[in-house]
Write an enzyme that holds these catalytic residues in place. Structure first.
Site, PDB file in Angstrom:
ATOM      1  N   HIS A 245       0.841  -1.204   0.000  1.00 24.92           N
ATOM      2  CA  HIS A 245       0.000   0.000   0.000  1.00 24.92           C
ATOM      3  C   HIS A 245       0.878   1.256   0.000  1.00 24.92           C
ATOM      4  O   HIS A 245       0.721   2.142  -0.844  1.00 24.92           O
ATOM      5  CB  HIS A 245      -0.915  -0.020   1.231  1.00 24.92           C
ATOM      6  N   GLU A 246       1.809   1.327   0.951  1.00 29.41           N
ATOM      7  CA  GLU A 246       2.660   2.520   1.046  1.00 29.41           C
ATOM      8  C   GLU A 246       3.566   2.643  -0.175  1.00 29.41           C
ATOM      9  O   GLU A 246       3.846   3.749  -0.643  1.00 29.41           O
ATOM     10  CB  GLU A 246       3.491   2.498   2.341  1.00 29.41           C
TER      11      GLU A 246
ATOM     12  N   HIS B 152       1.750   4.447  -2.900  1.00 30.26           N
ATOM     13  CA  HIS B 152       1.870   5.904  -2.760  1.00 30.26           C
ATOM     14  C   HIS B 152       3.246   6.356  -3.265  1.00 30.26           C
ATOM     15  O   HIS B 152       3.381   7.393  -3.922  1.00 30.26           O
ATOM     16  CB  HIS B 152       1.747   6.320  -1.285  1.00 30.26           C
TER      17      HIS B 152
ATOM     18  N   HIS C  47       3.535   6.541  -7.008  1.00 25.70           N
ATOM     19  CA  HIS C  47       2.737   7.684  -7.482  1.00 25.70           C
ATOM     20  C   HIS C  47       3.599   8.948  -7.411  1.00 25.70           C
ATOM     21  O   HIS C  47       3.584   9.790  -8.313  1.00 25.70           O
ATOM     22  CB  HIS C  47       1.496   7.820  -6.598  1.00 25.70           C
TER      23      HIS C  47
END
Length: 684
Positions: A473-474, A477, A480
């Protein structure tokens, strides 16, 4: 550059942050100098008689903003990952100055007039979409900063922002301090029956760090979750549950960190802020920068999900209670039994538990697999770089390079829980991608921070599957931020991306943790080296739907609490937060916590983070991420063509284009909710 040219290392932004040289006495001096120099430069820009253009106005402003991020960023970062009373005091003192500076800039009529002149100029039509977006966002943000207010109201706005900034910092610090204020030393290992070996090792290590003999239970997440999931001692679970659920409240053992009054002050000030800017409620102000259009749409979205999920959640809870009664002899099922009984039920029905899976996920194998997936999908390579200054010896540093061996971006990786480190997991920007006016390209750098169970003794750390998905998940980010192609600061990476779309890449990456193709790359048994066996894979796949409706309504409960707190506030007769929380639980929750529960008092996402009236973003973006991933399910889980398409639309565009336009460009249609419900195993 030698150190003599930068007597204050915080002001040296020619390279990566000099974490080995930063000291608390540098903090205020650096911020005072930075803000003073920025103000002089901004005054020059405002007073210039030249007609504003991109080159003579926006680029110098971006240069100032970039310098600000690179000096102030590490100060806030260290407050989260290496908190000390001295550092926090210096950070808090500067926070006041920084907030005042931002409010001042947001209400600088000269700057606003220059941006307005640019937007109305003949040249505006020749600007790129990205340049236009920078200017449009700036004008919107000026209006949200009270540029149109009379001077008296502007001062009121500044005072409110100042107070909110301080209160949010205080809220987060209270949660950290309250978490650290509670611990329980256990001398008899029988009291910890049921805990796996690695958890016992962790608690022993925590005791040793405090020069104590035995096993130290703390409220740091790895310790808390180990007790709640595995401890057969029901009284101990109840005690730890209570301590965790009452942190920073009037019910905590140590009430000096009670956030009750801070919450009420924050609610009132947010309401006043929204009112000043012409919004009926703070939620309306929050939605001005999001994809969602209005309060009704958000509340309708959340309640629709709740309606679809709650019947299944109730069945899941009944199954859990029946199992607790017949198999474990627990007649009076309580909230502190949920994780423990769930783990036993999962083990009995799916032959699966987090601890069964843990040996298959040694940290280095997971990282190698994660990097392999990233390389396959997005055409980059990831390599570790040594010798970079870090804030703790466990922190590692990596580079992303493209096919031509050019560095695309870099990131710090801080994986393990430790004292004086804020709980949770997050990604933050250390450096944003940006093109200097001279033409040099500044490469992006990210902080990736988690709080996993650290290695015990000389054994390598192994992750639970939950921790693996958190890491992915991290990292979502992170990519991105790192794979943006934008060269303007305000729309680079995650900057300028609406909050309810910013979770799309992070939740998208989690999907690879549930697929055979992904698991073959990230799993390797710590002793035998074998990848996750088929029987365990089948169980894991089935477990994705295990209590998924209970988890769904839990997230909706948090999202509704947050959104209603900020949607129907009346200062004359404000609904008590405990009453509000209870009313929402009665509507959507299936597990009712005891009366002493004070979950909102440690809800840092909304009171100390950026999620106020925006916690719904997780669910909103989950619809987008599940639907985006369904294209990989159709074309191939590790299909590099689809991966490059995702990179070139969703990741590359940063905040330059409306996320719905980007989504439709990637998926070829509007988003549908079906994939989320299917992935969650909710038959609605």
């Amino acid at each position: 550059m030698t150190n003599t040219e930068y007597p204050n290392p915080l002001l040296n932004i020619t390279d990566l942050p000099k974490f080995d040289l930063f000291h608390v006495e540098h903090v205020e001096l650096a911020i005072d100098q930075l803000l003073a120099e920025n103000r002089v430069q901004i005054e020059r820009l405002v007073q210039s008689s030249e007609k504003p253009s991109w080159d003579n106005f926006i680029e110098p402003l971006e240069s100032l903003d970039n310098r600000f991020e690179r000096v102030w960023g590490p100060i806030g970062h260290l407050d989260s990952v290496k908190n000390s009373d001295e550092w926090h005091a210096a950070y808090t003192a500067c926070l006041e100055k920084v907030t005042a500076y931002h409010s001042e800039m947001g209400q600088n009529k000269g700057l606003f007039d220059k941006f307005t002149a640019l937007a109305e100029s003949v040249e505006f039509s020749d600007y790129s979409l990205a340049q236009k977006k920078v200017i449009e966002n700036a004008l919107r943000n000026f209006r949200l900063s009270g540029i149109d207010l009379p001077e008296v109201k502007q001062q009121e706005y500044q005072q409110i922002k100042q107070q909110l900034s301080q209160l949010s910092s205080q809220f987060g610090n209270n949660v950290l301090k309250s978490t650290q204020a509670w611990s329980k030393l256990i001398k008899d290992p029988e009291e910890l029956a049921g805990l796996p070996e690695n958890a016992m090792g962790l608690l022993q290590q925590l005791a040793e760090q405090k020069d104590q003999q035995g096993w130290l239970v703390t409220l740091d997440f790895p310790s808390y979750i180990a007790i709640m999931t595995h401890a057969e001692n029901r009284d101990l679970r109840a005690e730890v549950y209570r301590a965790f659920g009452t942190r920073a409240s009037d019910q905590a053992v140590n009430v000096e960190y009670d956030n009750s009054k801070i919450i009420e002050k924050i609610r009132l000030l947010r309401h006043q802020l929204a009112g000043l800017l012409g919004f009926e409620q703070y939620a309306d102000y929050s939605l001005a920068t999001k994809m969602a259009e209005n309060r009704d749409q958000v509340l309708g979205f959340l309640r629709d999900l709740a309606t679809r999920s709650k019947p299944q959640a109730e069945k899941e809870l009944q199954t859990l209670k029946a199992f607790a009664k017949t198999e474990l002899g627990i007649e009076d099922f309580e909230p502190w039994d949920v994780s423990f009984v769930s783990e036993k039920l999962k083990s009995a029905t799916l032959s699966l538990s987090q601890e069964t899976l843990r040996p298959y996920f040694p940290v280095n194998t997971v990282l190698t697999g994660l990097f392999n997936i990233t390389e396959t999908l997005f055409g980059v390579r990831i390599r570790e770089k040594q010798g970079v200054p870090v804030w703790h010896k466990a922190v590692r540093f990596f580079e992303l390079v493209d096919a031509a061996d050019e560095v695309v971006g870099q990131f710090y990786l801080d994986l393990y829980a430790r004292e004086n480190k804020r709980g949770g997991a997050w990604m933050d920007s250390a450096v944003s991608r940006w093109k200097h006016s001279g033409g040099d390209l500044q490469k992006p750098v990210a902080y990736l921070v988690c709080n996993f169970t650290p290695p015990v003794g000389d054994k390598p750390a192994c992750l639970t599957h939950d921790e693996v998905t958190t890491l992915f998940h991290e990292f979502g980010h992170g990519i991105h931020h790192l794979m943006t192609q934008m060269e303007h600061l305000d729309i680079s990476g995650i900057s300028g991306v609406p909050w309810d779309a910013v979770e799309l890449p992070s939740q998208f990456m989690e999907n690879f943790c549930w697929e055979r193709e992904g698991l073959d790359l990230i799993s390797s048994h710590i002793e035998t080296g074998e990848v996750l066996p088929e029987a365990l894979f089948d169980s894991l796949k089935a477990s994705r739907g295990f209590q998924s409706a209970m988890m769904m309504v839990r997230q909706i409960e948090f999202a509704l609490m947050d959104f209603e707190l900020h949607s129907f506030y009346d200062p004359q007769e404000a609904e008590d937060i405990l009453d509000l929380a209870q009313r929402i639980r009665e509507e959507v929750a299936v597990v009712q916590p005891p009366e002493y529960s004070r979950m909102l008092h440690s809800f840092s996402h909304i009171f100390a983070g950026g999620y106020a009236a925006g916690y719904f973003s997780y669910k909103w973006a989950e619809v987008l991420s599940a639907d985006a991933f369904s294209l990989f399910e159709e074309t191939g889980i590790l299909n590099s063509e689809t991966g490059v398409r995702f990179k070139n639309t969703i990741l590359a565009a940063g905040g330059s284009i409306d996320p719905m336009v980007l989504f439709k460009s990637f998926r070829g249609r509007e988003p549908k909710i079906d994939a989320l419900l299917r992935h969650s195993g909710i038959a609605a």
